[in-house]
Every structure is written in structure tokens, then in C-alpha cells.
Write a protein that holds these residues in place. Structure first.
Motif, short mmCIF file in Angstrom:
data_model
loop_
_atom_site.label_atom_id
_atom_site.label_comp_id
_atom_site.label_asym_id
_atom_site.label_seq_id
_atom_site.Cartn_x
_atom_site.Cartn_y
_atom_site.Cartn_z
N ASP A 113 0.84 -1.20 0.00
CA ASP A 113 0.00 0.00 0.00
C ASP A 113 0.87 1.25 0.00
OD1 ASP A 113 -2.12 1.72 0.12
OD2 ASP A 113 -2.50 1.43 2.26
N ILE A 114 1.40 1.59 -1.18
CA ILE A 114 2.26 2.78 -1.28
C ILE A 114 1.78 3.72 -2.39
CG2 ILE A 114 4.31 1.63 -0.36
CD1 ILE A 114 5.28 1.35 -3.28
N GLY A 115 0.57 3.48 -2.88
CA GLY A 115 0.01 4.35 -3.92
C GLY A 115 0.58 4.11 -5.30
N ALA A 116 1.19 2.93 -5.53
CA ALA A 116 1.78 2.63 -6.83
C ALA A 116 0.79 1.83 -7.68
CB ALA A 116 3.07 1.83 -6.66
N LYS A 117 0.36 2.42 -8.78
CA LYS A 117 -0.58 1.77 -9.68
C LYS A 117 0.16 1.00 -10.77
CE LYS A 117 -4.16 4.17 -10.68
NZ LYS A 117 -5.02 5.23 -11.27
N PHE A 118 1.37 1.44 -11.09
CA PHE A 118 2.15 0.81 -12.15
C PHE A 118 3.49 0.34 -11.59
CE2 PHE A 118 -0.46 4.16 -13.98
CZ PHE A 118 -1.24 3.44 -14.87
N PHE A 119 3.93 -0.81 -12.05
CA PHE A 119 5.18 -1.40 -11.56
C PHE A 119 5.99 -1.84 -12.79
CE2 PHE A 119 7.14 -3.71 -7.84
CZ PHE A 119 8.22 -4.22 -8.52
N PHE A 120 7.16 -1.24 -12.96
CA PHE A 120 8.05 -1.60 -14.07
C PHE A 120 9.38 -2.07 -13.50
CE2 PHE A 120 5.29 1.80 -15.76
CZ PHE A 120 4.63 1.06 -16.74
N ARG A 121 9.78 -3.30 -13.87
CA ARG A 121 11.03 -3.82 -13.33
C ARG A 121 12.03 -4.07 -14.45
NH1 ARG A 121 8.10 -7.66 -16.01
NH2 ARG A 121 8.35 -9.79 -15.32
N PHE A 122 13.27 -3.76 -14.16
CA PHE A 122 14.35 -3.91 -15.14
C PHE A 122 15.54 -4.59 -14.48
CE2 PHE A 122 11.95 -0.28 -16.66
CZ PHE A 122 11.83 -0.54 -18.01
N ARG A 123 16.17 -5.49 -15.20
CA ARG A 123 17.47 -6.01 -14.80
C ARG A 123 18.51 -5.18 -15.55
NH1 ARG A 123 18.31 -11.96 -15.57
NH2 ARG A 123 19.83 -11.63 -13.90
N CYS A 124 19.38 -4.54 -14.82
CA CYS A 124 20.26 -3.55 -15.44
C CYS A 124 21.21 -4.14 -16.47
CB CYS A 124 21.04 -2.80 -14.36
SG CYS A 124 20.00 -1.70 -13.36
N ARG A 125 21.58 -5.41 -16.31
CA ARG A 125 22.48 -6.00 -17.30
C ARG A 125 21.84 -6.04 -18.68
NH1 ARG A 125 23.51 -12.18 -15.43
NH2 ARG A 125 24.41 -11.10 -13.65
N MET A 126 20.50 -5.90 -18.73
CA MET A 126 19.79 -5.81 -20.01
C MET A 126 20.32 -4.68 -20.88
SD MET A 126 15.81 -4.73 -20.40
CE MET A 126 15.85 -3.00 -20.83
N PHE A 127 20.70 -3.57 -20.24
CA PHE A 127 21.13 -2.40 -20.99
C PHE A 127 22.47 -2.62 -21.69
CE2 PHE A 127 18.05 -0.81 -17.97
CZ PHE A 127 17.30 0.07 -18.73
N SER A 128 23.20 -3.66 -21.28
CA SER A 128 24.46 -3.97 -21.96
C SER A 128 24.22 -4.57 -23.34
CB SER A 128 25.28 -4.96 -21.12
OG SER A 128 25.61 -4.38 -19.87
#
Length: 856
Positions: free
Chosen positions: A159-174
């Protein structure tokens, strides 16, 4: 259009009109601008209207539901290391010690639940920052913490008021190529979850309400890119296509979607610019209670669970490794194999290194792939198992090595095929396919199950590949020891500032450290029996000689350059965190000769290891070297993560420890009991530091027994624990009996007035006690009067701290009377009490008769 809709609805009568307003209230995503008006008029639908369904076809609402479903599905299971079974997250997740820190790494307290990370009432260090920075060593539980947060959000338990959640693994950017450019909308939707309806409208909603967005970026230190964008200006347009790394940095800096919530994880040693950090959180691994909870979740059978806990208790080196969740998981998964390996129902009380654990894990995976006859168990030895899959091990080692050379942790299908890794090799489970990576066409993308596993296979390749020469063998020692003199960039990415000569300021060296550690373990004497089945003995001999020669020379050079100081009775050595890695490598060799050489080269008998991020398992390495020191030893381990298991690992040192400092180390009463049992045997300890741990009255009684029985003990720091009146009384009575006690620090406990009265009796006529702190202990005027009266009969105390108590003017009057008599006291601290001008007047009048005191 709106007017026509309203006219149409009104023409249908009251019920339709009310239902229309009810729809506006229910579909908040589409009609968010009307919600304040609905709140203002206090609209409450009638029971008749409440019974009518509302079908929400709004694209934003539909996307929220889809996102929640997909993230819930993706976070439900945790893949095991064999990749042949999945375990429910709820059945395997156990809480980790999460410590909130200031920018200068001072503790602001701990939180036990992931939800508490978002509570701004604790741990907030920068109101303008938007990123919760979570860091810790490899395997400490950063990724699974993010998976737990994702699961909580998907189940609507966050319960933190977050309606959208986007997750990224940073090694993806490599994986993105130099010329790739995408817009923010594509980054969010293509690499997470794509809206089924009207993506433009969903994106517009996200831009309009950025505070409803939660991002997680896992493994920031694992980005590796040669892409130099130092000449590109800061970009904050959400619609302009640009390289994904620029989007990442601008999200973290608040240039894009300002107000969104973000969690960023990285390994220890990755520096992040302060202005983006909102909270700083250090993961410390499992406490003893966490480990018991995790064991209970892992082993459902009570008998097996009891056996495991008993065996861990019997083998402190194995137990201390279990404080790191990754290693604990590996050990538990290999548990049955440990039994068969030692041909016993109990693991013998021997040293178990990290190399041992990883070798067994690899053996278990290889054994599962071997074909056995009907109803027959696999009885092959470890050496036979490894020999049967030598080519597979070499191929996996080669790709691990090639990645490690460039700090790359993801591999394209082409790279995997180039080193002849077969489909059968992939089935072993060391490499896994990963989704959501760009820049690689439609090829499969692979990564090792964990960074430490890539380090292990790199080290294995260096050992069993005969063509590896001396320079190549020691390559990663040079990488991990290289120092960077350039100033860190905002986010340690090379292209945020013009790259300066001297190396990559982004790079974190921990993966090199682990490679070196495993290299030392694999080339230890105890591993030669295994290795001679994989490589010629002459090759092993050559590589061992190269490694051990290098270790000796580099150790001398490293120790020679450390800061030294001359203390009374001690030669102090001030070390840095890299020193711990050196000790870890030496321990993996299990060579007594190397340990003795290290002790000799230190040329010191007081080692200051504060703020070195040392864990309980590191105490095995510390003892491995320190027990060779010939003189009495001082060991300062303040502000690390030693805990009770680490205390037990220090057993070989206790016969020489005269100074032992373990403040801020998660130590409980059990650890204090070990200290009492060992230190009381040798009767040489003079200084015991246990400030800010988790010690209760039970532990205080053990410290009291040590004070009473050990006449050499002169300094005890045991403040900021959980000691109440009962423990305070025991300590005071012990001090009364120990006539050599010089200093007692009790700041921040809760001994109260009864405890204060006991300390008053200890102070009365004590011949040597000089420094006393009873600050912040809940002492009122009743206790204060007793102390003041006793101090009239004390000639030894020079410094007395009573700050942050509940002393009033009546207590001030008693202290004023004391000052007229006691002319030996030099410093008396009474600030942050309830003393008014009236009490101050009493004290000032007393000073007319006391010219010896310097400070009140």
C-alpha cells in the motif's frame, strides 16, 4: 459531446442518472479529474445502484489489471539452481537484515519487512531524492527482495500508492547496440507488459501521474557499455527516441517521470551520487533467527530440520557461510550430497571453504545428469564425476572467462555456440535463458545462474585449461587491485562525464575478487587429488607455484603500504576493505605456511578492521591468519556484520585476544555467552567492546560474570543494547567486586532508578573506576540522588556522563552538594535532562567551592 451525454442520461430518469455518477466514481482511472468533486459532494450510491455491475473498459484500468496479473505470475516462483524445479516464493522467502544508513554509513535502525522501505518516517536522508538505494555483497538477497516486493504489489499488499510497476534487470542495458534509440514509452511497454488497448492513452496517464509509478532496477553495477554519450546533452523529453542508457539515467535523476518511486540495487562498492538517493539500505544477510526461519521453510520435515540445525551448530564454518542467503540456499540444496560425501549422518567439524561448497554444488548438478541403471544409485566419486564431464566444464569455463574479461554477464547464442556448449551442457542448469533483452535479434540470450557461479567457472577454466600461462592466471588479481584515481561520475557510468585515463569508473570489482578467491581454493593442496583427473600434475604444480609466489609478494606489498600507528603496548595496523578479500583468498588456500607468512608480514599486534563489510564467514579467514600472531593481540571489528556465528569462528584467536571490539555487529546473548566461556579461560582480556548490538539482560549477566572473574578486564563498552534494571544490577555488582575496572560505558540502555542505585553502590569507594556513562538510561531524580550521594565517597571517577535522562532540579541540588565535597571529578555531563534555571543556580553556587572541576 459531454452535453449530449448528460442530456441523454437525464432524459432516462433518476436511476440512470445515479448509475451514471456511480460509473464515474468506480472508473477512477478514466475520470480522475472528477474524483475531487465526488469527494466534495460526499456521493454515496444507494443499495439498488450498488447491486448493479460496472464493466470497466478503460484502457488504463485494463492495463493495471494485466500488469498485476503478469507480474504476479512472474514473481510466484523461484527457480532452483538445478533449473528442474520451481519453488513457491512464499515458501522460500525469508526476511533479511535490512539496515538503514546515513550517507556516512551511520545506522538509522533496521527494518524487517519490505513494505517498511517506503515508510518515510524512518531512514529518510534526502527528501529531494527519489531512489531507494539497496546494496550488499553478491548473493546477499537483493534480487529476491525485489521479487518479493513485486509479488506484494501484484497481490495488492503493498500500500504505497503505486498503480504501475516496471522492473528492469540492469544487465539488459548492456545488450543495446551503440546506434539503438527508443522512446520512454517503448522502454516501459516493450520490456515489461504491453497494453492491449490504446497504449498512447495509458502512457499519457503515466506521464500525468508519475507518483503512481514504481520502478525496480536490479544490479546497477552489472551494466557494461562502451557507448560514450558524454557529448549528448541531458535529455528529459519522454517522447524523444534516444539510447536506453540515457533513459535509465534520466529516470534515476528525476529528469523523466519526476516523482516516481524507484528502488536501485547494486553490489557493495558501487558509488551513487547522493542527490538521487532518498534512502540508503544495506542488506546484511541472515541473522541467527532468520536462518532458523529459513531452515524451517526449506525443510518441512521436523526431524530433518532439527538434524540440519544441529549439524550447522556443530560446524561453525559451514554455519557462518549460511548467513549469506545464496550460499545458504546452495548448501541446503546440496545437503543430502554432503551426507553421502562424508559417509556420515553428521558433517565433521572441519573447515569448509566457499570453494568446497561450489564444488559440491557442481558435483550435484553433474551427478543428476549421469545415467544410472534401474534402482541403482550413482556411486561415482567426485573426481570421476568431474572427469566424465571435463569437456562440458571447459566449455562453460571458457565462456565464463570471456565474459569476465570484459565484465559481461549475458551471452548471445552465437557466443555460446562458438565455445562448443551443447544442448546437453545447457541442460546441466548452470546457464539459463533470459527474456526481455534487446539488440540481439531473435537469438536466445544466456546468463549464469548467479554472478558468483560465473566467477567459479572462470577460475576453473584458468586451472584446467593447460594453455593458460602465468600472466593469464593472475589476470584478475591485477584487475581487482587496480585503483581508479578519477572522480566518480554521477552514476558510475563512463559516458556521463568524459572518460579520463585510468580505467572505467563504473566497474565494480567484486566479480574479480570472487574469481581470485575460487582460484586460490581450486589450487589449494586439498584439491590436487581432484584436479589431477582433469589436468596434468605438472601443470597444477606450475600454476600453484605461480599463484603462491604471487600471493606472497603481493601480500608483503599490500601490508607494507597500510597505515600504522604506535599505541601503548600495541603496534596498530589500519586496514581497508580490500584487506578482507586478501584474507578470504588466503583462507581458501588452507595453507598454514601462507597464514604464518601473512601474520609475520603484518608486523602488528593490533588490527583495526572497522567498516570493512566483514561477514561472519570472514571470521574464519581472520582467525586463520591472526592465530599465528605470537604476541597478545588487539582486534577491532567494530561496524561490520560479524554476528554470533562470527564470534564462534574467532575461537582460535581467543587465547591471544587482549582487546576485542565487536560493536555494531548484530551480536546477541548467544554470542556473548561464547565470549564469556572463551575469554574467562585465558584471563588476559583488558578491553571488551559490545556497543550497539542486541544484548539483553541474559547477555549482560555473562558480561558481569566475566568482569567478576577476570581481573585483567578494565574497559567494557556495552551501551545501546537492550539491558534493563536486572542486567544493570548484575553489571554494577560485578564492577563493585572488580577493583581494576577503569571504564564502563552503559549509554542507551534502560537500567532505570533501581539500576542507578546499584551503580551508586559500585561507585562508593571504588579505588580505580575513572570513566562512567549512564547516559540515556531512564534515570529520574530518585536514581540521581543515589548517584550523587555515592559520588561524595568516590575519589577515582574523573568523567561522568548522565545526559538524556530524566533528572530534575531536585537531582541538580544533590549533584551540587556532591560537588562541594568531591574535588576529584573533572567532567560532569547533565545536558538533555529536566533541569531548569533553578537547578543550574544550585550547580553554579556549588562551583564557588569547587575549582577543580573543568566542565559541567
Amino acid at each position: 459531446q459531454v452535453r449530449k451525454i448528460l442530456d441523454l442520461v437525464q432524459s432516462k430518469g433518476e436511476e440512470v442518472s445515479e448509475y451514471f455518477i456511480y460509473v464515474l466514481q468506480k472508473v477512477t482511472d478514466a475520470y480522475y479529474e472528477l474524483q475531487p468533486w465526488l469527494d466534495e459532494i460526499g456521493y454515496q450510491p444507494s443499495e439498488n445502484i450498488l447491486s448493479k455491475p460496472v464493466e470497466n473498459t478503460d484502457p488504463v484500468s485494463r492495463y493495471y489489471q494485466k500488469l498485476r496479473y503478469e507480474l504476479g505470475r512472474d514473481s510466484k516462483f523461484v527457480m532452483s539452481y538445478a533449473q528442474r524445479e520451481e519453488m513457491l516464493l512464499e515458501e522460500i522467502y525469508s526476511n533479511n537484515i535490512m539496515e538503514l544508513l546515513t550517507f556516512t554509513n551511520e545506522s538509522l535502525g533496521k527494518v524487517s519487512q519490505p513494505e517498511a522501505l517506503f515508510d518515510d518516517t524512518v531512514g529518510l536522508i534526502n527528501e529531494d531524492g527519489e531512489t531507494i538505494y539497496v546494496y550488499g555483497d553478491a548473493g546477499i538477497g537483493k534480487s529476491i527482495l525485489l521479487q518479493k516486493i513485486q509479488s506484494l504489489w501484484a497481490k495488492q499488499d503493498l500500500d504505497i500508492g503505486a498503480k504501475f510497476f516496471f522492473r528492469f534487470r540492469c544487465r539488459m542495458f548492456s545488450c543495446f547496440k551503440e546506434n539503438e534509440a527508443i522512446c520512454l514509452k517503448d522502454l516501459l511497454f516493450k520490456y515489461n507488459c504491453y497494453p492491449d488497448q490504446d497504449p498512447a492513452e495509458v502512457f499519457h496517464h503515466i506521464l500525468h501521474f508519475p507518483h503512481t509509478v514504481l520502478f525496480t532496477f536490479d544490479g546497477f553495477d552489472e551494466i557494461y557499455s562502451n557507448f560514450d554519450l558524454s557529448s549528448v546533452p541531458e535529455m528529459c523529453s519522454p517522447n524523444e527516441p534516444i539510447h536506453p542508457l540515457v533513459l535509465l539515467v534520466n529516470l534515476l535523476r528525476g529528469k523523466l517521470l519526476k516523482g516516481s518511486k524507484k528502488i536501485l540495487t547494486a553490489r557493495t562498492g558501487t558509488e551513487i551520487q547522493r542527490n538521487i538517493i532518498r534512502k540508503k539500505v544495506l542488506l546484511r544477510g541472515f541473522s541467527s533467527s532468520n536462518l532458523k526461519e529459513y531452515t524451517a521453510m526449506f525443510f518441512k520435515d521436523e526431524g530433518q530440520r532439527t538434524l540440519v540445525l544441529n549439524q550447522l551448530e556443530a560446524n561453525p564454518s559451514l554455519c557462518s557461510l549460511c548467513s549469506v542467503p545464496l550460499f545458504c540456499w546452495i548448501i541446503f540444496k546440496c545437503y543430502e550430497h554432503f551426507h553421502s560425501m562424508f559417509d556420515s549422518h553428521e558433517i565433521p567439524d572441519c573447515s569448509v571453504t566457499l570453494t568446497d561448497v561450489f564444488l559440491v554444488m557442481v558435483e550435484v548438478h553433474l551427478s543428476r545428469s549421469l545415467k544410472t541403471g534401474l534402482l541403482k544409485n550413482n556411486t561415482r566419486s567426485q573426481a570421476e564425476t568431474f572427469r566424465s564431464r571435463k569437456e562440458s566444464l571447459l566449455a562453460l569455463g571458457e565462456i565464463a572467462y570471456k565474459g569476465m574479461e570484459n565484465s559481461l554477464f549475458v551471452f548471445e547464442q552465437e557466443e555460446v555456440s562458438a565455445v562448443n556448449i551443447s544442448e546437453e551442457d545447457l541442460q546441466l542448469g548452470f546457464l539459463r535463458t533470459v527474456q526481455g533483452y534487446s539488440g540481439c535479434d531473435d537469438q536466445s540470450i544466456y546468463e549464469f545462474l548467479h554472478l558468483t557461479l560465473q566467477s567459479f567457472f572462470t577460475a576453473l577454466f584458468l586451472v584446467i585449461e593447460e594453455k593458460v600461462g602465468s600472466k593469464q592466471l593472475l589476470k584478475f588479481f591485477n584487475e581487482s587491485s587496480s585503483t581508479n584515481t578519477t572522480q566518480p561520475t554521477c552514476l558510475r557510468i563512463p559516458w556521463l562525464r568524459k572518460q579520463l585515463a585510468g580505467g572505467d569508473p563504473f566497474r565494480n570489482n567484486e566479480h574479480f575478487h570472487f574469481t581470485n578467491l575460487f582460484l586460490c581454493g581450486l589450487l589449494s593442496r586439498s584439491r590436487q587429488k581432484l584436479l589431477r583427473h582433469l589436468v596434468l600434475p605438472s601443470v597444477i604444480k606450475r600454476k600453484r607455484k605461480t599463484l603462491f609466489t604471487y600471493l606472497g609478494e603481493s601480500m608483503k606489498s599490500h601490508l607494507k603500504n597500510l597505515t600504522r600507528a604506535r599505541l601503548p603496548n600495541y603496534y596498530q595496523l589500519q586496514v581497508q576493505p580490500n584487506f578482507v578479500w586478501m584474507l578470504r583468498c588466503l583462507y581458501e588456500t588452507q595453507s598454514e605456511k601462507v597464514g604464518k607468512l601473512a601474520a609475520k608480514c603484518m608486523r602488528a599486534n593490533y588490527v583495526k578492521l572497522t567498516y570493512c563489510n566483514a561477514y561472519s564467514a570472514d571470521c574464519s579467514a581472520i582467525s586463520f591468519v591472526m592465530h599465528h600472531v605470537q604476541k597478545r593481540l588487539g582486534l577491532d571489528l567494530d561496524n561490520n556484520n560479524i554476528n554470533d556465528y562470527g564470534v564462534k569462528q574467532l575461537l582460535p584467536c581467543f587465547s591471544k585476544l587482549a582487546v576485542i571490539r565487536l560493536s555494531v555487529n548484530q551480536i546477541t546473548d548467544h554470542g556473548v555467552r561464547i565470549l564469556y566461556e572463551e575469554l574467562s579461560k585465558y584471563q588476559i582480556v583488558t578491553f571488551l567492546g559490545l556497543y550497539n548490538n542486541q544484548i539483553t539482560d541474559v547477555g549482560a549477566k555473562y558480561v558481569a560474570k566475566l568482569i567478576e572473574e577476570c581481573s585483567s578486564l578494565q574497559y567494557v563498552k556495552i551501551g545501546a543494547n537492550k539491558i534493563t534494571t536486572e542486567g544493570g544490577k548484575c553489571l554494577a555488582q560485578a564492577i563493585q567486586k572488580n577493583k581494576m575496572m577503569f571504564e564502563i560505558g552503559m549509554w542507551g540502555n534502560r537500567v532505570g532508578d533501581e539500576g542507578a542505585k546499584a551503580f551508586a553502590e559500585a561507585l562508593r569507594n571504588h579505588p580505580r573506576l575513572t570513566n562512567v556513562s549512564l547516559a540515556f538510561n531512564g534515570i529520574t531524580s530518585e536514581g540521581g540522588r543515589s548517584i550523587a550521594e555515592a559520588m561524595q565517597h568516590n575519589d577515582s571517577v574523573r568523567i561522568f556522563w548522565l545526559t538524556k535522562n530524566d533528572l530534575d532540579d531536585e537531582a541538580a541540588m544533590s549533584f551540587a552538594e556532591m560537588l562541594k565535597v568531591n574535588k576529584k571529578l573533572v567532567h560532569l555531563w547533565l545536558i538533555q535532562n529536566q533541569i531548569t534555571a533553578k537547578g543550574a543556580k544550585y550547580l553554579s553556587e556549588a562551583l564557588k567551592e569547587n575549582t577543580a572541576i573543568k566542565e559541567v
